[in-house]
Design an enzyme around this catalytic site. Structure first.
Site, PDB file in Angstrom:
ATOM      1  N   ASN A  27      -8.304  -1.819  -1.777  1.00 36.91           N
ATOM      2  CA  ASN A  27      -8.564  -3.032  -2.530  1.00 36.91           C
ATOM      3  C   ASN A  27      -8.592  -4.255  -1.615  1.00 36.91           C
ATOM      4  O   ASN A  27      -9.655  -4.822  -1.347  1.00 36.91           O
ATOM      5  CB  ASN A  27      -7.497  -3.183  -3.625  1.00 36.91           C
ATOM      6  CG  ASN A  27      -7.859  -4.272  -4.613  1.00 36.91           C
ATOM      7  OD1 ASN A  27      -8.689  -5.126  -4.332  1.00 36.91           O
ATOM      8  ND2 ASN A  27      -7.240  -4.239  -5.775  1.00 36.91           N
ATOM      9  N   ASP A  28      -7.439  -4.627  -1.087  1.00 38.31           N
ATOM     10  CA  ASP A  28      -7.375  -5.858  -0.294  1.00 38.31           C
ATOM     11  C   ASP A  28      -8.234  -5.787   0.970  1.00 38.31           C
ATOM     12  O   ASP A  28      -8.756  -6.805   1.416  1.00 38.31           O
ATOM     13  CB  ASP A  28      -5.918  -6.158   0.069  1.00 38.31           C
ATOM     14  CG  ASP A  28      -5.079  -6.362  -1.180  1.00 38.31           C
ATOM     15  OD1 ASP A  28      -5.600  -6.942  -2.149  1.00 38.31           O
ATOM     16  OD2 ASP A  28      -3.913  -5.933  -1.192  1.00 38.31           O
ATOM     17  N   VAL A  29      -8.394  -4.587   1.539  1.00 38.27           N
ATOM     18  CA  VAL A  29      -9.161  -4.480   2.788  1.00 38.27           C
ATOM     19  C   VAL A  29     -10.669  -4.578   2.559  1.00 38.27           C
ATOM     20  O   VAL A  29     -11.437  -4.585   3.507  1.00 38.27           O
ATOM     21  CB  VAL A  29      -8.833  -3.173   3.559  1.00 38.27           C
ATOM     22  CG1 VAL A  29      -7.371  -3.157   3.968  1.00 38.27           C
ATOM     23  CG2 VAL A  29      -9.186  -1.946   2.747  1.00 38.27           C
TER      24      VAL A  29
END
Lengths: 466, 103
Positions: free
Chosen positions: A392-394
């Protein structure tokens, strides 16, 4: 004669450590490096068992008990543990090394306070340092184990104003150390126990606010702490191989820590102060009126089947869903249909450095298929379909274009440069860092909701039927 | 201050070793590909179990009646040995997986 042999053995052991770690940093030689380092360790332990000593009764039975019990526990744990539980396991082993250093420091202090041994101020300082850093490494690693194993949630251990509490605790610990040094042998074991408890508490409290995507940083940092504690214990005993071994570990841990911080474009201090998720207030949070488009299993499998190139982007969700083998099966099917399949690995994907690599290796994915951040970003422009599995964040574009986002400035995988995106996800909930991801609302993106393993297995079935 | 200087002089060789090993460590390990981050960490972790040597010396130097020292030493050996054997074994298991896949 014997003493020269012992010294020579230590020298050989130290060289084996250096050379072993050198070989460990290249894929072709890594396994040999590990074996070489373990041989070095064996030589060092044997030499220590037969080295001439002044005074003491040898007490070989006690040593034998320790070696057998410890060796047995270590061997069984290492063989039995599931590959997916590797981050926890490494964390536990790391903590035990720190605990060992602390125990040694305690033994020295007991001798010091009951008057059977004298110490200079410098020596005392090193003993206290060993105790402190070993204890921090121990409780810190145990808490990291609890978090990685999912037994302890971040919110259970974070107190309001945790940063302040940590600073106060650190000051208390350091003040106690200074006080113990001023008091010298008059301090007594009571104060020593207070110092021990405060150090253990600080280790726990230090790791408490660090969670989620920051885990790889803290794991590497704790690794380097254990190295430092071993090196400091080496200074206590005037033993060269302990010093060399410890420092090498400290260096390896520090290098990994820096690599992990760079991968997130954050400073170590920023990570330690923490609050990755809690700092999200300033973000635009523009999700309210947007709707993410959903894909069916059939749509997704058609997109994969007729693509020329597919890139999988794994994240922690892959580990949670245990979907790596299913993913490899999908990979094989697509490869069989002449689709070029690659994997994009972000350096901080997962919960420890290199987590995704271990996971995919377990599923027999050849490592040349794994692209690192730079290569993946170059290849993404020519990729037909990207499949995001539990990451998600990456892959969050806010890192590039939303200065209000807590992850702004972090290098990410620019998956939106590919032609199509499919995100496998349980629900629309934000990532571990608690940040909304605009990628989900991107025009190229389709969401395939459900458990990652379940979704991939359905895709495998669909592709098989085509 | 005097005691600190005295300590420095007594430990001069160890301090040289300390500094050179720091430099050596960074030089030797600096370029690690992502694929090896976990094995390097876990292999290095096993090496940090070298602290077991101190625990063995502690036991050997203790009197056979000194239960406190022997107990602490044995605890140290157990902790250190678990770290050493577990660390190397787990690293080998990981690297074996990597190896199998080479085309």
């Amino acid at each position: 004669m014997l003493i020269s042999l012992i010294n020579l053995s230590y020298l050989i052991g130290a060289v084996a450590f250096v050379w072993g770690l050198r070989l460990l940093s290249s894929p072709d030689t890594a396994r040999r490096g590990n074996i070489l380092a373990s041989i070095g360790m064996g030589i060092a332990i044997l030499a220590t068992l037969v080295a001439p000593i002044s005074g003491g009764d040898n007490n070989y039975l006690w040593i034998l008990i320790g070696l057998v019990v410890g060796g047995g526990i270590g061997w069984v744990a290492a063989k039995r543990i599931a590959m997916t539980a590797m981050p926890q396991m490494v964390s536990v082993f790391n903590g035990l090394g720190g605990a060992c250093a602390t125990v040694l420091a305690l033994a020295e202090l007991f001798k010091y306070y009951d008057g059977t041994m004298t110490m200079g101020l410098g020596q005392l300082g090193i003993v206290l340092f060993t105790l402190l850093i070993g204890a921090v490494s121990f409780t810190g690693s145990m808490l990291a184990f609890g978090k990685l194993d999912g037994r302890i949630k971040d919110k259970h251990v974070i107190l309001p104003g945790h940063t302040i509490i940590n600073i106060i605790l650190l000051v208390v610990v350091l003040a106690l150390a200074v006080w113990l040094m001023i008091q010298g042998s008059a301090a007594g074991t009571g104060l020593m126990v207070v110092f021990l408890v405060a150090s253990l508490l600080y280790g726990f409290s230090f790791v408490a606010p660090i969670g989620g995507a920051d885990m790889p940083v803290v794991i590497s940092l704790l690794n380097s702490f254990t190295g430092l504690s071993a090196a400091a214990a080496g200074l206590i005993y005037g033993n060269q191989i302990m010093l060399v071994g410890g420092i090498l570990v400290g260096a390896a841990g520090t290098i990994l820590t820096v690599l992990m911080c760079d991968a997130m474009n954050r400073s170590l201090l920023n990570v330690i102060i923490g609050g990755f998720g809690s700092a999200g207030g300033g973000s635009k949070g523009e999700s309210g009126d947007q709707v993410a488009k959903e894909a069916t299993v059939t749509d997704a499998s058609i997109q994969l089947f007729y693509a020329n190139s597919v890139m999988f982007v794994p994240g922690y969700g892959l580990a949670v869903a245990q979907a790596q083998k299913a993913l490899k099966e999908l990979d094989d099917l697509l490869e069989g249909n002449n689709v070029d399949v690659k994997y994009a690995i972000h350096p901080v994907a997962g919960r420890m450095p290199g987590h995704m690599n271990v996971l995919l290796a377990e599923a027999d994915v050849p490592y040349p298929k794994l692209l690192d951040l730079e290569d993946a970003n170059a290849a993404l422009k020519d990729t037909d379909t990207v499949v995001i599995v539990g990451a998600n964040d990456v892959v969050n574009p806010a890192a590039l274009d939303d200065p209000g986002s807590p992850i702004y400035g972090m290098p990410v995988l620019e998956v939106w440069n590919a032609k199509n995106i499919i995100v496998l996800k349980r629900s629309m909930s934000p990532g571990y860092a608690g940040i909304q991801n605009p990628l989900f609302f991107h025009e190229k993106n389709r969401m395939l909701f459900g458990d990652a393993k379940d979704s991939i297995q359905k895709l495998v079935q669909e592709v098989k039927n085509m | 201050m005097d005691t600190v200087l005295q300590f420095f002089n007594e430990q001069l060789i160890m301090i040289y070793l300390l500094i050179f090993t720091i430099i050596l460590g960074f030089e030797v390990i600096s370029k690690v590909p992502t694929v090896l981050h976990t094995p390097l960490m876990s292999g290095a972790n096993a090496v940090s179990g070298v602290v077991i040597i101190g625990a063995i010396l502690l036991i050997r130097q203790a009197d056979s009646g000194d239960v406190l020292q022997l107990g602490l030493g044995t605890l140290g050996v157990i902790l250190g040995m678990t770290n050493v054997i577990g660390g190397f074994a787990v690293t080998d298991r990981m690297l074996e997986m990597f190896k199998k896949k080479k085309k």
